[in-house]
Scaffold this motif. Structure first.
Motif, mmCIF file in Angstrom:
data_model
loop_
_atom_site.group_PDB
_atom_site.id
_atom_site.type_symbol
_atom_site.label_atom_id
_atom_site.label_comp_id
_atom_site.label_asym_id
_atom_site.label_seq_id
_atom_site.Cartn_x
_atom_site.Cartn_y
_atom_site.Cartn_z
ATOM 1 N N LEU A 85 30.830 2.710 -26.691
ATOM 2 C CA LEU A 85 30.876 1.791 -27.822
ATOM 3 C C LEU A 85 31.578 2.485 -28.975
ATOM 4 C CD1 LEU A 85 27.142 0.617 -27.735
ATOM 5 C CD2 LEU A 85 29.108 -0.564 -26.759
ATOM 6 N N LEU A 86 32.631 1.876 -29.491
ATOM 7 C CA LEU A 86 33.332 2.391 -30.664
ATOM 8 C C LEU A 86 33.054 1.415 -31.802
ATOM 9 C CD1 LEU A 86 35.246 4.523 -31.841
ATOM 10 C CD2 LEU A 86 37.141 3.031 -31.194
ATOM 11 N N LEU A 87 32.237 1.862 -32.746
ATOM 12 C CA LEU A 87 31.814 1.017 -33.855
ATOM 13 C C LEU A 87 32.638 1.310 -35.096
ATOM 14 C CD1 LEU A 87 28.904 1.943 -32.251
ATOM 15 C CD2 LEU A 87 28.245 0.018 -33.656
ATOM 16 N N GLU B 191 27.888 -9.494 -17.748
ATOM 17 C CA GLU B 191 26.763 -9.766 -18.632
ATOM 18 C C GLU B 191 26.935 -9.167 -20.021
ATOM 19 O OE1 GLU B 191 23.371 -8.431 -16.478
ATOM 20 O OE2 GLU B 191 23.608 -9.941 -14.912
ATOM 21 N N LEU B 192 27.765 -8.129 -20.141
ATOM 22 C CA LEU B 192 27.985 -7.495 -21.447
ATOM 23 C C LEU B 192 29.179 -8.095 -22.202
ATOM 24 C CD1 LEU B 192 27.315 -3.711 -20.720
ATOM 25 C CD2 LEU B 192 25.817 -5.352 -21.863
ATOM 26 N N GLN B 193 29.751 -9.166 -21.695
ATOM 27 C CA GLN B 193 30.903 -9.775 -22.353
ATOM 28 C C GLN B 193 30.567 -10.297 -23.747
ATOM 29 O OE1 GLN B 193 34.171 -9.785 -21.338
ATOM 30 N NE2 GLN B 193 33.413 -8.409 -19.765
ATOM 31 N N GLU C 220 30.974 -9.218 -31.041
ATOM 32 C CA GLU C 220 30.213 -8.391 -31.972
ATOM 33 C C GLU C 220 31.120 -7.867 -33.089
ATOM 34 O OE1 GLU C 220 27.317 -6.937 -33.823
ATOM 35 O OE2 GLU C 220 26.796 -7.743 -31.862
ATOM 36 N N ASP C 221 30.781 -8.193 -34.341
ATOM 37 C CA ASP C 221 31.608 -7.800 -35.494
ATOM 38 C C ASP C 221 31.564 -6.299 -35.775
ATOM 39 O OD1 ASP C 221 32.429 -10.368 -35.936
ATOM 40 O OD2 ASP C 221 30.852 -10.815 -37.394
ATOM 41 N N ARG C 222 30.493 -5.641 -35.410
ATOM 42 C CA ARG C 222 30.354 -4.213 -35.707
ATOM 43 C C ARG C 222 31.189 -3.332 -34.784
ATOM 44 N NH1 ARG C 222 23.899 -4.544 -35.492
ATOM 45 N NH2 ARG C 222 24.515 -6.011 -33.882
#
Length: 149
Positions: A8-10, A78-80, A85-87
């Motif tokens: 995850l790159l936030l 399922e993680l689509q 997600e804006d973050r």
């Protein structure tokens, strides 16, 4: 169940509480599908090789997280929901292939013959290497020819 890494790159300005809420949401999703989170690693703020353009600007830094999990093969579909997600700047799911888990990995023994095939003799051909290479003589003779002309 196969082993996966979810990277995850936030966005760099995301608060820690918000980051943990997102990680908890992904974890609950995995647990709800009879999966297991085996490891969570934060790499902190990282510099990106290029800017990632989003609606609210271009980002050259991001917070990098890695979640290792055992889950069913349809976890990618399922993680689509993470796409909305804006973050997040980016996310990636990578399947570990050919890796042994649990008892198989701990008690596997490597024979000495297996280790020898990756030694220096497998990479270099020592028979074709001369002990001393006298290239200086070659350069000296070229210099002498240039001075004569």
């Amino acid at each position: 169940m196969p082993l996966y890494d979810c990277m995850l790159l936030l966005k760099p300005h995301v608060r820690k509480e918000s980051l943990m809420e997102l990680v908890a949401r992904v974890g609950k999703h995995v647990y709800g599908r009879n999966g297991v989170l085996t490891d969570i690693t934060s790499f902190g703020t990282v510099q990106l090789g290029y800017g990632i353009k989003k609606l609210d600007g271009r980002y050259y830094q991001g917070q990098l997280m890695q979640m290792t999990m055992m889950s069913t093969p349809n976890i990618n579909k399922e993680l689509q929901y993470l796409n909305k997600e804006d973050r997040l700047l980016r996310w990636l799911l990578v399947k570990h292939r050919g890796m042994k888990n649990g008892k198989d990995a701990r008690y596997e023994e490597t024979s000495e013959a297996d280790l020898k095939k990756y030694g220096p003799s497998a990479i270099y051909d020592f028979e074709g290497i001369e002990e001393e290479d006298n290239d200086e003589e070659e350069y000296d003779s070229e210099d002498a020819e240039r001075k004569e002309h």
